[in-house]
Design an enzyme around this catalytic site. Structure first.
Site, PDB file in Angstrom:
ATOM      1  N   TYR A 129      -8.437 -39.609  -9.405  1.00  0.00           N
ATOM      2  CA  TYR A 129      -9.699 -40.335  -9.586  1.00  0.00           C
ATOM      3  C   TYR A 129     -10.810 -39.509  -8.987  1.00  0.00           C
ATOM      4  O   TYR A 129     -10.636 -38.914  -7.940  1.00  0.00           O
ATOM      5  CB  TYR A 129      -9.624 -41.700  -8.890  1.00  0.00           C
ATOM      6  CG  TYR A 129      -9.129 -42.764  -9.812  1.00  0.00           C
ATOM      7  CD1 TYR A 129      -9.992 -43.306 -10.748  1.00  0.00           C
ATOM      8  CD2 TYR A 129      -7.824 -43.196  -9.774  1.00  0.00           C
ATOM      9  CE1 TYR A 129      -9.547 -44.262 -11.641  1.00  0.00           C
ATOM     10  CE2 TYR A 129      -7.369 -44.146 -10.653  1.00  0.00           C
ATOM     11  CZ  TYR A 129      -8.241 -44.683 -11.583  1.00  0.00           C
ATOM     12  OH  TYR A 129      -7.800 -45.618 -12.445  1.00  0.00           O
ATOM     13  N   CYS A 130     -11.941 -39.435  -9.629  1.00  0.00           N
ATOM     14  CA  CYS A 130     -12.924 -38.434  -9.227  1.00  0.00           C
ATOM     15  C   CYS A 130     -14.327 -38.832  -9.624  1.00  0.00           C
ATOM     16  O   CYS A 130     -14.523 -39.725 -10.432  1.00  0.00           O
ATOM     17  CB  CYS A 130     -12.676 -37.116  -9.942  1.00  0.00           C
ATOM     18  SG  CYS A 130     -11.015 -36.544  -9.865  1.00  0.00           S
ATOM     19  N   THR A 131     -15.311 -38.092  -9.078  1.00  0.00           N
ATOM     20  CA  THR A 131     -16.674 -38.147  -9.592  1.00  0.00           C
ATOM     21  C   THR A 131     -17.158 -36.715  -9.777  1.00  0.00           C
ATOM     22  O   THR A 131     -16.976 -35.899  -8.875  1.00  0.00           O
ATOM     23  CB  THR A 131     -17.607 -38.876  -8.600  1.00  0.00           C
ATOM     24  OG1 THR A 131     -17.074 -40.177  -8.340  1.00  0.00           O
ATOM     25  CG2 THR A 131     -19.016 -39.002  -9.165  1.00  0.00           C
ATOM     26  N   ASP A 198     -11.657 -34.909 -14.399  1.00  0.00           N
ATOM     27  CA  ASP A 198     -11.533 -36.278 -13.886  1.00  0.00           C
ATOM     28  C   ASP A 198     -10.508 -37.022 -14.747  1.00  0.00           C
ATOM     29  O   ASP A 198     -10.499 -36.861 -15.973  1.00  0.00           O
ATOM     30  CB  ASP A 198     -12.871 -37.033 -13.998  1.00  0.00           C
ATOM     31  CG  ASP A 198     -13.935 -36.518 -13.031  1.00  0.00           C
ATOM     32  OD1 ASP A 198     -13.715 -35.476 -12.386  1.00  0.00           O
ATOM     33  OD2 ASP A 198     -14.998 -37.166 -12.948  1.00  0.00           O
ATOM     34  N   ARG A 311     -18.977 -46.898  -8.192  1.00  0.00           N
ATOM     35  CA  ARG A 311     -19.031 -45.437  -8.040  1.00  0.00           C
ATOM     36  C   ARG A 311     -19.999 -44.839  -9.055  1.00  0.00           C
ATOM     37  O   ARG A 311     -20.818 -43.991  -8.741  1.00  0.00           O
ATOM     38  CB  ARG A 311     -17.644 -44.809  -8.225  1.00  0.00           C
ATOM     39  CG  ARG A 311     -16.790 -44.860  -6.980  1.00  0.00           C
ATOM     40  CD  ARG A 311     -15.503 -44.054  -7.151  1.00  0.00           C
ATOM     41  NE  ARG A 311     -14.761 -44.410  -8.336  1.00  0.00           N
ATOM     42  CZ  ARG A 311     -14.273 -43.542  -9.210  1.00  0.00           C
ATOM     43  NH1 ARG A 311     -14.435 -42.249  -9.022  1.00  0.00           N
ATOM     44  NH2 ARG A 311     -13.605 -43.960 -10.269  1.00  0.00           N
TER      45      ARG A 311
END
Ligand code: NAG
Ligand code: NAG
Ligand code: NAG
Ligand code: NAG
Length: 369
Positions: A129-131, A198, A311
């Site tokens: 999980y990422c941004t 991502d 987010r």
């Protein structure tokens, strides 16, 4: 050691892991850092034997081998192990060079089964999980920043490294990766492009015959590991447009978002991938006011799910507040340090810029004690 045989138990575990969990405070040693730590950088020589080229990294991280084995055992259903062994027997035929040789070398150095090493590659291939954000500043310079969020975070934090992949005296490309791993989730081709991956969609959609699917894809050579594609692209392509094309059209194991920044003005894109090809390419368009693109883990044309909408919303709010004129390595790092863009699972933050390769910087992020 946690061994899961029952698919229902695995489902429960993975669903649980997708939700915020309290940290095991009982077991957190007081010695662990709480401030961001710069990662150590290694040189990996692409002219040397792929079986040996990771040895310095492997030596420095050999103490983590038992913990890595525990992680593999806790993620993987027992009944896929024979399939992994079958791939291991024929690895040079089934996994492209140099990954097959590197994986074999890593397994040998650490005294692990090649089958376990293949499973580890699958775990890292699909579960981040990422941004990520790509932005153009007031001087039309392109910047790229990303947080990588991962559930087994403390181990991953300790294994996070930065690598200069070198040909002779020249750094061909750079990456942030995990010791013992041959693929790349974050990287930079100096004066060419920057890239981050991502995860697309939640783990809930990947259950059922997930592991079998992954292993069968390798066995039939029907698709590529995402992280191997990223590294091959960094190695083989020099320019943004070529890189975007290659990463849009190569068949991969799992749907993902691939975020790419270029070295020239206007070059930035979020590629929404399914396994076969790009479904959508969302480009920067500064003349029309789109001076940044931001991706978390949901298709940009759809609302983010309620349990994880903040987010994305906070990321946009902070970028809008910043404005194009104020983008630099410090301010982008600050955007990625705003909760919940920064959260307890955030393993590292990288800031990079293809036209200014010296910017490349990664900090390991520790949650508050
Ligand atoms: C990570 O490293 C810290 C020291 O910096 C250590 O206290 C901790 O036990 C390590 N955790 C894992 C899971 O390896
Ligand atoms: C690398 O650089 C060193 C010192 O700058 C030089 O002596 C050496 O010949 C170079 N090697 C190659 C392969 O270019
Ligand atoms: C980054 O931009 C901010 C806001 O404009 C400014 O205060 C700061 O000095 C800049 N930092 C660097 C390293 O350029
Ligand atoms: C993150 O961890 C801290 C302490 O370790 C805790 O107070 C906080 O509630 C956690 N945040 C989330 C979103 O779980």
């Amino acid at each position: 050691m946690l061994v899961l045989r029952d698919p229902a138990a695995i489902t429960t575990l993975l669903v649980a892991l997708a939700l915020p969990l309290p940290l095991p405070l009982c077991c957190t040693p007081l010695s662990r850092p709480s401030d961001p730590q710069p990662v150590k950088t290694y040189n990996v020589d692409l002219n040397s034997d792929p079986r040996q080229r990771w040895n310095e990294v492997l030596h420095d991280h050999r103490h983590y081998v038992p913990a890595i084995l525990d992680m593999i055992r806790s993620f993987i259903p027992q009944d896929v192990l024979p399939l992994a062994e079958q791939i291991a027997e024929d690895i040079e035929n089934l996994i492209p060079s140099p990954f097959a040789q590197e994986i074999t070398g890593i397994a040998n150095y650490w005294g692990m089964n090649v089958g376990d090493m293949i499973l580890l590659n699958i775990i890292y291939d699909i579960t981040a999980y990422c941004t990520s954000v790509v932005a153009q500043d007031g001087n039309r310079v392109i910047w790229h920043a990303r947080n990588l969020d991962y559930e087994s975070s403390d181990l991953l934090r300790n294994l996070t490294i930065s690598v200069n992949f070198r040909h002779g005296n020249k750094t061909l490309y750079q990456a942030v990766t995990v010791a013992g791993y041959a693929g790349v989730l974050t990287g930079q081709r100096p004066h060419g492009f920057t890239v981050s991956v991502d995860q697309r969609g939640s783990k809930k959609h990947r259950l059922g015959p997930w592991w079998e699917n992954e292993l069968t894809a390798i066995l039939y050579k029907s698709s590529s590991f995402v992280t191997f594609l990223i590294r091959q692209t960094l190695e083989e392509t020099q320019r943004f447009s070529e890189a975007v094309l290659k990463m849009s059209t190569t068949v991969i194991h799992a749907p993902v978002y691939i975020i790419v920044g270029g070295a020239s003005q206007g070059e930035g894109v979020v590629i929404t991938r399914d396994r076969v090809a790009a479904l959508d390419r969302f480009y920067l368009n500064p003349l029309q006011g789109r001076w940044y693109v931001l991706e978390t883990n949901y298709d940009h044309w759809l609302p983010a799910p309620a349990f994880d909408s903040e987010r994305r919303a906070v990321g946009h709010r902070e970028m809008d507040k910043l404005g194009s004129e104020n983008v630099n390595s410090t301010t982008l790092y600050q955007v990625l340090s705003t909760a919940p863009v920064l959260n307890n699972y955030t393993t590292y933050t990288t800031v990079m810029s293809a036209s200014q390769p010296e910017v490349f910087n990664t900090q390991v992020r520790w949650p508050p004690l």
